[in-house]
Structure formats: C-alpha cells, structure tokens
Motif scaffolding. Sequence first.
Motif, PDB file in Angstrom:
ATOM      1  N   LEU A 245      -0.708 -15.109 -11.560  1.00 54.96           N
ATOM      2  CA  LEU A 245       0.311 -14.142 -11.120  1.00 54.96           C
ATOM      3  C   LEU A 245      -0.242 -13.271  -9.984  1.00 54.96           C
ATOM      4  CD1 LEU A 245       2.919 -12.382 -11.508  1.00 54.96           C
ATOM      5  CD2 LEU A 245       1.649 -11.113 -13.247  1.00 54.96           C
ATOM      6  N   VAL A 246       0.567 -13.161  -8.940  1.00 53.26           N
ATOM      7  CA  VAL A 246       0.278 -12.196  -7.871  1.00 53.26           C
ATOM      8  C   VAL A 246       1.243 -11.025  -8.029  1.00 53.26           C
ATOM      9  CG1 VAL A 246       0.394 -11.751  -5.387  1.00 53.26           C
ATOM     10  CG2 VAL A 246      -0.636 -13.877  -6.232  1.00 53.26           C
ATOM     11  N   VAL A 247       0.707  -9.839  -8.148  1.00 52.12           N
ATOM     12  CA  VAL A 247       1.537  -8.626  -8.139  1.00 52.12           C
ATOM     13  C   VAL A 247       1.477  -8.061  -6.724  1.00 52.12           C
ATOM     14  CG1 VAL A 247       1.666  -6.253  -8.979  1.00 52.12           C
ATOM     15  CG2 VAL A 247       1.384  -8.137 -10.587  1.00 52.12           C
ATOM     16  N   PHE A 248       2.646  -7.814  -6.163  1.00 52.60           N
ATOM     17  CA  PHE A 248       2.765  -7.608  -4.718  1.00 52.60           C
ATOM     18  C   PHE A 248       3.572  -6.327  -4.443  1.00 52.60           C
ATOM     19  CE2 PHE A 248       3.414 -10.586  -0.784  1.00 52.60           C
ATOM     20  CZ  PHE A 248       2.902  -9.605   0.046  1.00 52.60           C
ATOM     21  N   PRO A 249       2.930  -5.153  -4.540  1.00 50.57           N
ATOM     22  CA  PRO A 249       3.620  -3.925  -4.147  1.00 50.57           C
ATOM     23  C   PRO A 249       3.636  -3.797  -2.622  1.00 50.57           C
ATOM     24  CG  PRO A 249       1.418  -3.428  -4.941  1.00 50.57           C
ATOM     25  CD  PRO A 249       1.578  -4.905  -5.070  1.00 50.57           C
ATOM     26  N   PHE A 250       4.740  -3.338  -2.072  1.00 52.16           N
ATOM     27  CA  PHE A 250       4.818  -3.252  -0.614  1.00 52.16           C
ATOM     28  C   PHE A 250       5.828  -2.194  -0.182  1.00 52.16           C
ATOM     29  CE2 PHE A 250       8.964  -4.947   0.564  1.00 52.16           C
ATOM     30  CZ  PHE A 250       9.393  -5.488  -0.634  1.00 52.16           C
ATOM     31  N   ILE A 251       5.689  -1.849   1.079  1.00 53.42           N
ATOM     32  CA  ILE A 251       6.676  -1.016   1.780  1.00 53.42           C
ATOM     33  C   ILE A 251       6.902  -1.654   3.147  1.00 53.42           C
ATOM     34  CG2 ILE A 251       6.852   1.136   3.119  1.00 53.42           C
ATOM     35  CD1 ILE A 251       7.634   1.712   0.368  1.00 53.42           C
ATOM     36  N   SER A 252       8.119  -1.624   3.597  1.00 58.29           N
ATOM     37  CA  SER A 252       8.384  -2.022   4.973  1.00 58.29           C
ATOM     38  C   SER A 252       9.265  -0.966   5.619  1.00 58.29           C
ATOM     39  CB  SER A 252       9.065  -3.399   5.012  1.00 58.29           C
ATOM     40  OG  SER A 252       9.153  -3.852   6.345  1.00 58.29           O
ATOM     41  N   MET A 253       8.922  -0.569   6.827  1.00 60.70           N
ATOM     42  CA  MET A 253       9.692   0.494   7.491  1.00 60.70           C
ATOM     43  C   MET A 253      10.727  -0.082   8.444  1.00 60.70           C
ATOM     44  SD  MET A 253       6.380   2.923   7.983  1.00 60.70           S
ATOM     45  CE  MET A 253       6.852   3.548   9.555  1.00 60.70           C
ATOM     46  N   HIS A 254      10.328  -1.073   9.232  1.00 64.70           N
ATOM     47  CA  HIS A 254      11.245  -1.637  10.230  1.00 64.70           C
ATOM     48  C   HIS A 254      11.442  -3.137  10.038  1.00 64.70           C
ATOM     49  CE1 HIS A 254      11.391   2.148  12.371  1.00 64.70           C
ATOM     50  NE2 HIS A 254      10.071   2.210  12.321  1.00 64.70           N
ATOM     51  N   GLY A 255      10.952  -3.682   8.940  1.00 58.30           N
ATOM     52  CA  GLY A 255      11.220  -5.082   8.635  1.00 58.30           C
ATOM     53  C   GLY A 255      10.076  -6.042   8.918  1.00 58.30           C
ATOM     54  N   SER A 256       9.080  -5.633   9.693  1.00 55.25           N
ATOM     55  CA  SER A 256       8.015  -6.581  10.042  1.00 55.25           C
ATOM     56  C   SER A 256       7.122  -6.886   8.829  1.00 55.25           C
ATOM     57  CB  SER A 256       7.155  -6.023  11.176  1.00 55.25           C
ATOM     58  OG  SER A 256       7.911  -5.982  12.363  1.00 55.25           O
TER      59      SER A 256
END
Length: 392
Positions: A245-256
């Motif tokens: 399992l990969v746990v993948f927290p993220f944020i994107s501001m403009h989509g890139s």
Amino acid sequence: MQRRKIRDNIHWLGAIDWDRRLFDALIPLPDGTSYNAYLIRGSAGIALLDTVDPAMADQLMRQLDGVAAIDYIVCHHAEQDHSGALPMVLERFPQARVLATPKAKALLVDHLHLPEDVFVTVADGETLSLGDKTLRFIHTPWVHWPETMVTYLVEDRLLFSCDFFGAHRATNDLFVGDQGLVHEAAKRYFGEIMQPFRTAIAKNLEKLAGLPIEMIAPSHGQIYDRPSWIIEAYRDWVLGPPRNLVVFPFISMHGSTRLLVDRLTAALTERGVTVELFNLAVTDIGKLAMALVDAATIVVGTPTVLGGPHPLVAHAAFLANALRPKARYLSVVGSYGWGGKAVETLAGMIPNLKVEVLEPVLCKGLPDQAAFTALERLADEIARRHGESGLQ
Ligand code: FEO
C-alpha cells in the motif's frame, strides 16, 4: 440514560456524546464517542471503574443516585475524558479511595489538583477482593499515556481496558453488533493515538495473552462480548508487516502537482500496488492516520510555497512524524513555480520515520515527459521493493 446491566452486579454507566466531532481539538470524531464507566458490586465492596468527561459529569452523577456508598474508584488513565468527573464523584462519596498506578496518581494530582491522601496506588498484578468479586490490576503502560492500566475481573473473566481496544462511537447498543463498523472505528482510534507506541502495546498484548477473556469493556464505544477478533486486529496493527500500500497525501494549488499525483497513482495501479490518496485540502486526518497503520510506502505530493512545502503538507508531515508508522519507503513528488527547498524542508521534518527515501520527482511548472518518465521509474521502484518484501 440510566445504568445498564452487563451481568449480575456489573453495570455500565457513563455518557454517550452523540454531538462531539473533535477530540483534542485535532482528531475528527465522525461517529461521536462515549465515555464508559462501570460499577461493580461485590458482596464486600463496591467499585466504580473510571468516570466521564467533565462536560457530561451530570449524567454520571444522576446514574449514581441511589448508590449508597462507593468504596473504590479505579482510575485506569489520567486523561480527563475518563478522570474529569472524579472530583465530583469524590465530593459525593468522600470515603472512596482512588486506586491508580503510581504514575497515574502523580498525573491526577497535577491535572485535577486532588489531595494525595485520597489515593491508594496499586502494583502490577495486585488484586483487590470485593468479596465474591476480585479485581486484578494489570499495568499496561503507553496505551497511550505512561500511566495506563487495565482491570481484570477474575470471576467474570471480564477485562476493563479503558482506551485500550476502544473505539470512538456513539451508539446506545451496549454490545458490538456490526463488527465491520467497530473494526474501522477501533483502527482509526489506534491509528490516531496508539500507533507510536507499538512496542509497548505489543508487550501489553503479551501480558494479556495468558488470561481467559470472555468480554472486553473499554471506556470508549461498545463492549466486546466476542473479543478475540479485536485482540487479533491489535496484533496485526502492532506486529504485522505493512501492506502492499502507498499512502499518498498531497496538495495541488494550480493542478500541476495533481497531474503528477494522478500519473503516479495510475502507474502504481498498473503494477498492482494499492494507493490511498488524501487531498489534504479536504481530508479527514483520522482517515490518514488509519491508512498509515498499513502503509509500506508514503509518497507526499506538494507544491512549493514560499520556498518550502505547502503548510498543509507540513502539517501532515508533522503528524506522520509523531505517529511513527511502520512504513519502509518514502518519496516526494511536486511542482514548483520558481525554486525552493520543499524536499529538504520536508526531510528535516520527519526524523522519526525509519524509511528509505526513494528518488523524488520534482518539476518546474507543468509536468513534462521527463517528469512522467521519472514517475514511471518511481512506480517501478516501489512495486519492485514491495514485491521483493512479499507484501500483500
Ligand atoms: Fe480516552 Fe486517553 O483518553
């Protein structure tokens, strides 16, 4: 709600907090919670096990109407959601002695300003006879504070476990019915507060292994009348290997960064690796904590803000560092506008994670083919390492 009978001379008391949605001003409670206390009437003494959160003390006090005397108040844990109503109970029953571990006594004096002479400290394994009922106190430190203990009611083979095996659920069903719902809530609770203390909890599970246990009565959630599955679940969370399992927290501001996240997720999916995505702009951090219980790899997706990781990513990294999950690998993907040190800053925030860092994938602005190719390599690397470790 009135006292509720569990068995002859053993009653549930406490409060169901249907409305509470946040614990410690941090942890989401999607299903509310309960603060369970228990009253045991022996032929030669009466004991109250734990109290309730002070906000709901009035409910406990009403349930104690008609109880002529309490000889002992067992305090398994000094945190206020269980100990907070102790001063009120002592005011009504001033002859009662508070039984606690030596560390719990010290904490209760500090937290509640109780006088020292109301306490009787109990040693690990010590027993107390209430006549036809015998309480055995078992020290179980670090579930999730240093002073915690549980009580085993010998004749009934009943374990009063306080936070241990607990689950934040508000329900008026006294006993566990839907095992799946309780499993999720208990795992969430473990993930949020017990995960960092796996070594100590493993020792505590070992300590309990020799006891015949017919029921577990925790201080949050429902009573386990078939408790073997929750003990096994704890064994798995504490001692089992991580999952594929990969746990993948993220944020994107403009989509890139989102493009990178989606591309890596697709690449991992093609390679048979399970991915759990957490968009930190909207996520429930309790769900993230629960996923970390099983993660073999953590990948963080972050744009660069003011030269470092996005503040919501920094918040998640701080949390993950505190939770010390059993993950073995970590990587970072992200897009930056003009430069910065997001990866270096993040790396400095997670010294507690004993992980091997896999090559990050960073790009300036919109991801190009070189970034996508690097993501494919990262997916290959993660899948290969999970496969070589036999993770399932
Ligand atoms: Fe439910 Fe650690 O208190």
